[in-house]
Structures are given as structure tokens and as C-alpha cells.
Motif scaffolding. Structure first.
Motif, PDB file in Angstrom:
ATOM      1  N   PRO A   1       6.513  30.208 -14.526  1.00 22.42           N
ATOM      2  CA  PRO A   1       6.255  29.411 -13.316  1.00 22.42           C
ATOM      3  C   PRO A   1       4.765  29.412 -12.979  1.00 22.42           C
ATOM      4  N   ARG A   2       4.252  28.259 -12.534  1.00 28.48           N
ATOM      5  CA  ARG A   2       2.838  28.144 -12.226  1.00 28.48           C
ATOM      6  C   ARG A   2       2.551  28.783 -10.863  1.00 28.48           C
ATOM      7  N   VAL A   3       1.476  29.530 -10.798  1.00 30.52           N
ATOM      8  CA  VAL A   3       1.103  30.206  -9.549  1.00 30.52           C
ATOM      9  C   VAL A   3      -0.209  29.677  -8.982  1.00 30.52           C
ATOM     10  N   LEU A   4      -0.826  28.718  -9.661  1.00 29.10           N
ATOM     11  CA  LEU A   4      -2.044  28.090  -9.153  1.00 29.10           C
ATOM     12  C   LEU A   4      -1.836  26.574  -9.122  1.00 29.10           C
ATOM     13  N   ASP A   5      -2.110  25.961  -7.967  1.00 30.28           N
ATOM     14  CA  ASP A   5      -2.025  24.502  -7.923  1.00 30.28           C
ATOM     15  C   ASP A   5      -3.365  23.905  -8.375  1.00 30.28           C
ATOM     16  N   ALA A   6      -3.417  22.579  -8.414  1.00 30.31           N
ATOM     17  CA  ALA A   6      -4.607  21.910  -8.942  1.00 30.31           C
ATOM     18  C   ALA A   6      -5.853  22.239  -8.132  1.00 30.31           C
ATOM     19  N   ALA A   7      -5.731  22.281  -6.801  1.00 28.26           N
ATOM     20  CA  ALA A   7      -6.891  22.572  -5.958  1.00 28.26           C
ATOM     21  C   ALA A   7      -7.383  24.007  -6.186  1.00 28.26           C
ATOM     22  N   GLN A   8      -6.453  24.933  -6.305  1.00 24.91           N
ATOM     23  CA  GLN A   8      -6.846  26.327  -6.553  1.00 24.91           C
ATOM     24  C   GLN A   8      -7.511  26.472  -7.916  1.00 24.91           C
ATOM     25  N   LEU A   9      -7.019  25.749  -8.895  1.00 20.89           N
ATOM     26  CA  LEU A   9      -7.640  25.794 -10.221  1.00 20.89           C
ATOM     27  C   LEU A   9      -9.067  25.252 -10.178  1.00 20.89           C
TER      28      LEU A   9
ATOM     29  N   ALA B   1       0.829  -1.202   0.000  1.00 17.91           N
ATOM     30  CA  ALA B   1       0.000   0.000   0.000  1.00 17.91           C
ATOM     31  C   ALA B   1       0.864   1.254   0.000  1.00 17.91           C
ATOM     32  N   LEU B   2       1.929   1.200   0.845  1.00 19.99           N
ATOM     33  CA  LEU B   2       2.835   2.353   0.888  1.00 19.99           C
ATOM     34  C   LEU B   2       3.505   2.578  -0.454  1.00 19.99           C
ATOM     35  N   PHE B   3       3.968   1.500  -1.084  1.00 26.16           N
ATOM     36  CA  PHE B   3       4.616   1.595  -2.383  1.00 26.16           C
ATOM     37  C   PHE B   3       3.657   2.157  -3.433  1.00 26.16           C
ATOM     38  N   THR B   4       2.396   1.627  -3.364  1.00 29.19           N
ATOM     39  CA  THR B   4       1.389   2.111  -4.311  1.00 29.19           C
ATOM     40  C   THR B   4       1.111   3.590  -4.103  1.00 29.19           C
ATOM     41  N   THR B   5       1.071   4.013  -2.830  1.00 31.43           N
ATOM     42  CA  THR B   5       0.820   5.421  -2.533  1.00 31.43           C
ATOM     43  C   THR B   5       1.930   6.295  -3.059  1.00 31.43           C
ATOM     44  N   VAL B   6       3.170   5.847  -2.843  1.00 36.93           N
ATOM     45  CA  VAL B   6       4.314   6.630  -3.330  1.00 36.93           C
ATOM     46  C   VAL B   6       4.292   6.734  -4.837  1.00 36.93           C
ATOM     47  N   ILE B   7       4.011   5.578  -5.460  1.00 37.12           N
ATOM     48  CA  ILE B   7       3.972   5.582  -6.916  1.00 37.12           C
ATOM     49  C   ILE B   7       2.854   6.479  -7.417  1.00 37.12           C
ATOM     50  N   GLY B   8       1.739   6.444  -6.710  1.00 42.42           N
ATOM     51  CA  GLY B   8       0.581   7.219  -7.162  1.00 42.42           C
ATOM     52  C   GLY B   8       0.705   8.689  -6.854  1.00 42.42           C
ATOM     53  N   VAL B   9       1.335   9.043  -5.723  1.00 39.61           N
ATOM     54  CA  VAL B   9       1.359  10.441  -5.297  1.00 39.61           C
ATOM     55  C   VAL B   9       2.485  11.195  -5.949  1.00 39.61           C
ATOM     56  N   THR B  10       3.631  10.562  -6.092  1.00 37.91           N
ATOM     57  CA  THR B  10       4.796  11.285  -6.596  1.00 37.91           C
ATOM     58  C   THR B  10       4.553  11.916  -7.961  1.00 37.91           C
ATOM     59  N   PRO B  11       4.016  11.191  -8.946  1.00 33.97           N
ATOM     60  CA  PRO B  11       3.744  11.835 -10.217  1.00 33.97           C
ATOM     61  C   PRO B  11       2.750  12.971 -10.082  1.00 33.97           C
ATOM     62  N   ALA B  12       1.750  12.792  -9.213  1.00 34.35           N
ATOM     63  CA  ALA B  12       0.777  13.875  -9.060  1.00 34.35           C
ATOM     64  C   ALA B  12       1.433  15.107  -8.490  1.00 34.35           C
ATOM     65  N   GLN B  13       2.304  14.878  -7.493  1.00 33.07           N
ATOM     66  CA  GLN B  13       3.020  16.012  -6.942  1.00 33.07           C
ATOM     67  C   GLN B  13       3.911  16.643  -7.989  1.00 33.07           C
ATOM     68  N   ALA B  14       4.578  15.786  -8.756  1.00 35.69           N
ATOM     69  CA  ALA B  14       5.459  16.321  -9.800  1.00 35.69           C
ATOM     70  C   ALA B  14       4.680  17.105 -10.825  1.00 35.69           C
ATOM     71  N   ALA B  15       3.449  16.642 -11.092  1.00 36.89           N
ATOM     72  CA  ALA B  15       2.653  17.317 -12.111  1.00 36.89           C
ATOM     73  C   ALA B  15       2.253  18.713 -11.694  1.00 36.89           C
ATOM     74  N   THR B  16       2.234  18.969 -10.377  1.00 38.73           N
ATOM     75  CA  THR B  16       1.840  20.297  -9.916  1.00 38.73           C
ATOM     76  C   THR B  16       3.035  21.132  -9.476  1.00 38.73           C
ATOM     77  N   ASP B  17       4.227  20.590  -9.504  1.00 36.96           N
ATOM     78  CA  ASP B  17       5.405  21.366  -9.139  1.00 36.96           C
ATOM     79  C   ASP B  17       5.662  22.435 -10.207  1.00 36.96           C
ATOM     80  N   PRO B  18       5.811  23.711  -9.805  1.00 30.90           N
ATOM     81  CA  PRO B  18       5.934  24.787 -10.807  1.00 30.90           C
ATOM     82  C   PRO B  18       7.092  24.591 -11.769  1.00 30.90           C
ATOM     83  N   VAL B  19       8.270  24.243 -11.222  1.00 33.18           N
ATOM     84  CA  VAL B  19       9.434  24.097 -12.096  1.00 33.18           C
ATOM     85  C   VAL B  19       9.253  22.917 -13.034  1.00 33.18           C
ATOM     86  N   THR B  20       8.717  21.807 -12.527  1.00 33.99           N
ATOM     87  CA  THR B  20       8.554  20.614 -13.349  1.00 33.99           C
ATOM     88  C   THR B  20       7.577  20.856 -14.499  1.00 33.99           C
ATOM     89  N   LEU B  21       6.465  21.526 -14.213  1.00 32.76           N
ATOM     90  CA  LEU B  21       5.504  21.820 -15.269  1.00 32.76           C
ATOM     91  C   LEU B  21       6.111  22.716 -16.335  1.00 32.76           C
TER      92      LEU B  21
END
Length: 531
Positions: free
Chosen positions: A337-345, A36-56
Motif C-alpha cells: 500500500p502506498r504511504v506517500l501521495d503525489a504532493a508528499q512525494l 466544465a464540471l464534466f471536464t473537471t470530473v473526467i480530469g480529476v477522477t483519474p488523478a485521484q484514482a492514480a493516487t489511491d493506495p489500493v488502486t495503485l
């Protein structure tokens, strides 16, 4: 009570059925937790990366470089039109290694580690170079051995500030091609020469410089010929008077004859037609020479290196913003650089939808796009909003939110809202932001845009649709760098001062010659040259 040992006589483990079930259960639960932990890491990390301003931002720029190793932003058409990309590509080939070039607005490329993130996304080794409106701001070599730091130093010091990014990049690639030793020596020499604050002379003049050139040309063209016409005949008469002084005279130009009468004043021969024509031709020749030589000396016609932008350059950003808003009422510039995250959007979309369904409400279009002096609108938010409205062709409230500087401007185009209230009554905490917004990387854009929608909800409705005032015309981007003609208004206004100064010079020269003549007559009663 009988106790059963877990160990038998042979030293092996005696498995107890209850203990086995317990161990298996615990092991299964542990493995399940790890999975479950591995699945969470795998699932969350890309989502976090997708909202990171520099990465986007880096993902978008990597896609651009994947299509073309030179990416010129469409946000600086007045300074760096996208049509200059072939010139940057030609210069990049001189490095001898794969070279990837990004030209972005100053603050758009200010995020630390941007080139690292772009390289990671692109997955290709080579020399990565980041430039802004004027210079090379960063250069990193990945998997290739090139003197990137020394080349950046040389390009910074040796090239005049106003030379433009293309010339700096050309100097940068020139030094890269020289190799490490020569590049290091050249960088050391540049530091030794310019570290004390000295800089190379500017390559271009501004309107003030052109005004001075025009005035000086007019001053010379009026003053020099007139001075020749006045001074040459005067010097001739002065010389004749001086050389015709009678022998034994006292320097007063008179003597007594046999009858004690004063002799006549010295008569200077009148100038003949040849002399008069010679003086006239000399004056005319000086005027022609000044008129011909001045444009050759003052030959600049533009105040900047940048070429004239084409219509496609000036419309590129407007087209992509309008296209984006046609699909989504919130358009975030992918180069910034992105100034709005997914929740704010998500919350902003919900608020926009609710306002659109409200009485007297309607569409709201939010453009999270930088406003720059070198963009197609000259940094004028009102002109930008009007142009996007024309492209999109829909009535609505057009919000221009600058992700780099943090400003928010609002313009009504065709909704039943009080446009003057939107123009003047929105709190500064929303449009400009307070101290907290200024210090925050995202300028607190999410909360400020949410507050703006609240203001829109409360804005007084009008009986008829209203529209913001027409924006002031922006400076013509095609002609804004053109210098006024040398023979322009400043040239003509300098003619009369040239006449006055020539008269002043003539008076000074005449006075000096008079003093010299009197001194010579007193020292030498017969100043005529010997035969």
C-alpha cells in the motif's frame, strides 16, 4: 405604458428579441458550466484514482497477473522462493476454471477489497486467490461457479499450520475440483472436527525437537547395550542360585552335614565362551539396531516446507530496488500500500534535492520497502541498506522506510556526516513514530520523512566521508531451515547420562530380583523345577 402579450391570437409564442438573447445567454452559460464540471470530473477522477493506495497496488498486481496468472512476491525468498511458481501453477490448473494467484506478505494483502480492485483492473473473470506466508487469506470467484469459501475453510482446518502455503493451496484446489456439494460436506466435517480448538499435528520439528531426538538416541545407544552386558549375566546367576537351593533348606543357602559343619555356599557355574559371546553379540546388535533405526524414524532434515532459495531469488528484490533508486531517489514498493501521495512525494523530492546541494550534503536514497523476517536480509534494515548500496554503488544517505510497520532507519554510506549521530540521535518520533503515526494507515510517513530531512540538514558535518558500521551477518537463508544432524552434539552429550541411567536401572532390577528370590525361597524350600 403598453404591455405586449407573449401570446398571440393563435396561441403561439411571440418571441421577443431581448428575451431570446437573455435565454440563449443563460442556456449557453449553463451548458458551459456543465461542460466544465464534466471536464473537471473526467480530469480529476483519474488523478485521484492514480493516487489511491489500493488502486495503485492493484494496478501493479493486475499487470503481473496479465503477464503470468501466478505472481509470487520476491519479498519472501526464505519462505516462498519465486522458483515455487510452477508448483502453484500446476495446482491452479486442477480447479478447472481460470485461476489467478497472488502470494504476498501478510500486511501487503491486508487492504480490504484488494482482489476486487485487481479483478477490475485485470478485466478477466475467474477464481482469484490471495495467499500469504502460511495460508489462503482470501478467495473470490468472478463469473465462475466454484465453492471458494468452503475450499478456504477446508484448507484452513485440515492442513497443519506449518505445512506451508503451497500445501494449503493444493488442498484448496483439490476441494474446488470436487464441486459444491462435496466441498460443503467436507467443510462442515472440518468445522465439526476442529472448531473446538483442536489442530492437526505439526508436520515439522524445530531445533528443540531435533535436540530431544538426538539426546534420546544417544541415551539409548549408550544405555541399552550396557544394560544388556550387565543385566543378562546377573539374571543368569540369580536364576542358578534360585534353582540350586538344596531341598529342605531354609532359604539361607546353607545346611549342616553329618559332622555339623556348614555346607559350602552354592556354586554358580561359570559362564562359558558361548554365553559370553552371545551376550556381547546381543549388546552389539542392539547398538547397531538403534544406530540404524533412529535415522529412519527421525528422518526429518529440515524444519520447514520451504525449498532452499536460489541466488536469483535472494537478489530479485535488491536488484529492482537498486534499479528503481538509480532512476528516482524515492522508491515505493509497488506491491505494498502506498504511504506517500503525489504532493508528499513532490515535497520530499524537493527537500532531497536541496540537501544534495547543501554544504557537506549529498544524495539521499529512500526505500519504501517492507522489512520482513523471511526476506533476503532477514528483516535487518542495516543489512538491506548495505546490500542496496553495494548494488547501486553510490555514496549517500540510505533511508529504509517500512510502509507496512511504519519504521524508519537511516544509514550513511560515504557522506561527510556524523554517522553515529544518525544512528543514535534521531528522535523516536521519526524512527518509530508516535501514537498518531501508529494509528494512521500511512503511518504519517510523509511528515516523518520531511522531519528526517530537517535532521539531516542539521547533522554535524565531518572532515572526511564516514560510513555506518558493517551490519551483523544475517542468518544463512540457504541453510537456516536445515536441522542439525541426528548424531550431533546433543547425541554425544547424552551418552554419559545413558551410562548413568543404565547403572541405575541395573541396581533397581537387581534389588527387585533379590526380593523376589527371598520370597520364593521362603515359600518353597525346593524351588527347582520338577523333572
Amino acid at each position: 405604458m403598453t404591455t405586449v402579450s407573449a401570446y398571440g391570437d393563435t396561441g403561439g409564442i411571440q418571441h421577443i428579441p431581448g428575451a431570446v438573447r437573455t435565454l440563449r445567454t443563460r442556456a449557453f452559460l449553463a451548458l458551459f458550466a456543465l461542460a466544465a464540471l464534466f471536464t473537471t470530473v473526467i480530469g480529476v477522477t483519474p488523478a485521484q484514482a492514480a493516487t489511491d493506495p489500493v488502486t495503485l497496488q492493484a494496478a501493479h498486481l493486475a499487470d503481473r497477473l496479465r503477464a503470468n496468472p501466478v505472481h509470487i512476491t520476491d519479498q519472501l525468498p526464505r519462505e516462498i522462493p519465486r522458483s515455487t511458481a510452477p508448483a502453484f501453477a500446476e495446482a491452479a490448473e486442477r480447479t478447472g476454471v481460470p485461476t489467478y494467484v497472488l502470494v504476498l506478505p501478510t500486511l501487503s494483502g491486508a487492504e480490504p477489497g484488494l482482489l476486487d480492485a485487481v479483478h477490475e483492473r485485470l478485466g478477466r473473470d475467474g477464481l482469484y486467490v490471495l495467499l500469504d506466508e502460511s495460508m489462503v487469506t482470501d478467495a473470490v470467484a468472478y463469473g465462475v461457479d466454484v465453492p471458494a469459501d468452503d475450499a478456504s475453510t477446508v484448507a484452513l482446518y485440515e492442513v497443519p499450520y506449518d505445512a506451508g502455503p503451497l500445501r494449503r493451496f493444493e488442498r484448496f484446489t483439490e476441494v474446488i475440483a470436487q464441486g459444491g456439494k462435496k466441498a460443503a460436506a467436507r467443510a462442515d466435517a472440518a468445522r465439526a472436527k476442529y472448531d473446538d480448538g483442536a489442530e492437526p499435528s505439526d508436520m515439522y520439528i524445530d531445533e528443540t525437537g531435533r535436540s530431544e531426538q538426538s539426546s534420546f538416541t544417544g541415551f539409548l545407544l549408550a544405555g541399552v547395550p550396557l544394560l544388556i552386558l550387565m543385566l543378562v549375566p546377573y539374571v543368569r546367576r540369580w536364576w542358578h542360585r534360585l534353582s540350586s537351593q538344596p531341598k529342605g533348606g531354609k532359604g539361607k543357602g546353607t545346611k549342616k552335614g553329618k559332622k555339623g559343619k556348614k555346607a559350602k555356599e552354592i556354586q554358580v557355574p561359570k559362564s562359558g565362551p558361548v554365553f559370553r559371546w552371545t551376550v556381547a553379540v546381543l549388546a552389539l546388535a542392539s547398538a547397531v539396531a538403534i544406530a540404524v533405526i533412529a535415522p529412519l524414524v527421525y528422518d526429518q532434515t529440515r524444519s520447514s516446507w520451504s525449498p532452499r532459495p536460489r541466488a536469483i531469488d535472494l537478489n530479485a528484490r535488491l536488484d529492482r530496488v537498486a534499479e528503481g533508486l538509480a532512476k528516482d531517489p524515492v522508491y515505493a514498493d509497488p506491491e505494498s500500500p502506498r504511504v506517500l501521495d503525489a504532493a508528499q512525494l513532490d515535497r520530499l523530492h524537493d527537500r532531497i534535492g536541496a540537501f544534495a546541494r547543501s554544504q557537506g550534503g549529498g544524495p539521499v536514497f529512500v526505500s519504501l520497502v517492507p522489512q520482513l523476517t523471511d526476506d533476503e536480509s532477514g528483516g535487518d534494515e542495516e543489512a538491506f541498506a548495505a546490500a542496496v548500496h553495494d548494488k547501486l554503488g553510490q555514496a549517500g544517505v540510505y533511508v529504509v522506510a517500512d510502509p507496512l510497520h511504519g519504521s524508519i532507519e537511516v544509514f550513511n554510506h560515504g557522506l561527510r556526516l556524523d554517522s553515529s549521530s544518525l544512528a543514535y540521535d534521531i528522535p523516536d518520533a521519526i524512527t518509530v513514530g508516535d501514537a498518531s503515526a501508529e494509528q494512521a494507515d500511512d503511518h504519517l510517513m510523509g511528515s516523518r520523512l520531511a522531519a528526517l530531512i530537517t535532521v539531516l540538514d542539521k547533522t554535524e558535518r565531518s572532515d572526511e566521508p564516514t560510513t555506518a558500521d558493517a551490519p551483523y551477518p544475517v542468518t544463512d537463508p540457504v541453510r537456516e531451515d536445515e536441522l542439525v544432524p541426528l548424531f550431533g552434539p546433543d547425541f554425544w552429550s547424552a551418552l554419559f547420562p545413558g551410562v548413568l541411567v543404565s547403572g541405575l536401572v541395573f541396581g533397581v532390577v537387581a534389588g527387585l530380583l533379590g526380593i523376589v528370590g527371598r520370597v520364593l525361597r521362603r515359600r518353597n524350600p525346593d524351588p527347582r523345577p520338577a523333572a
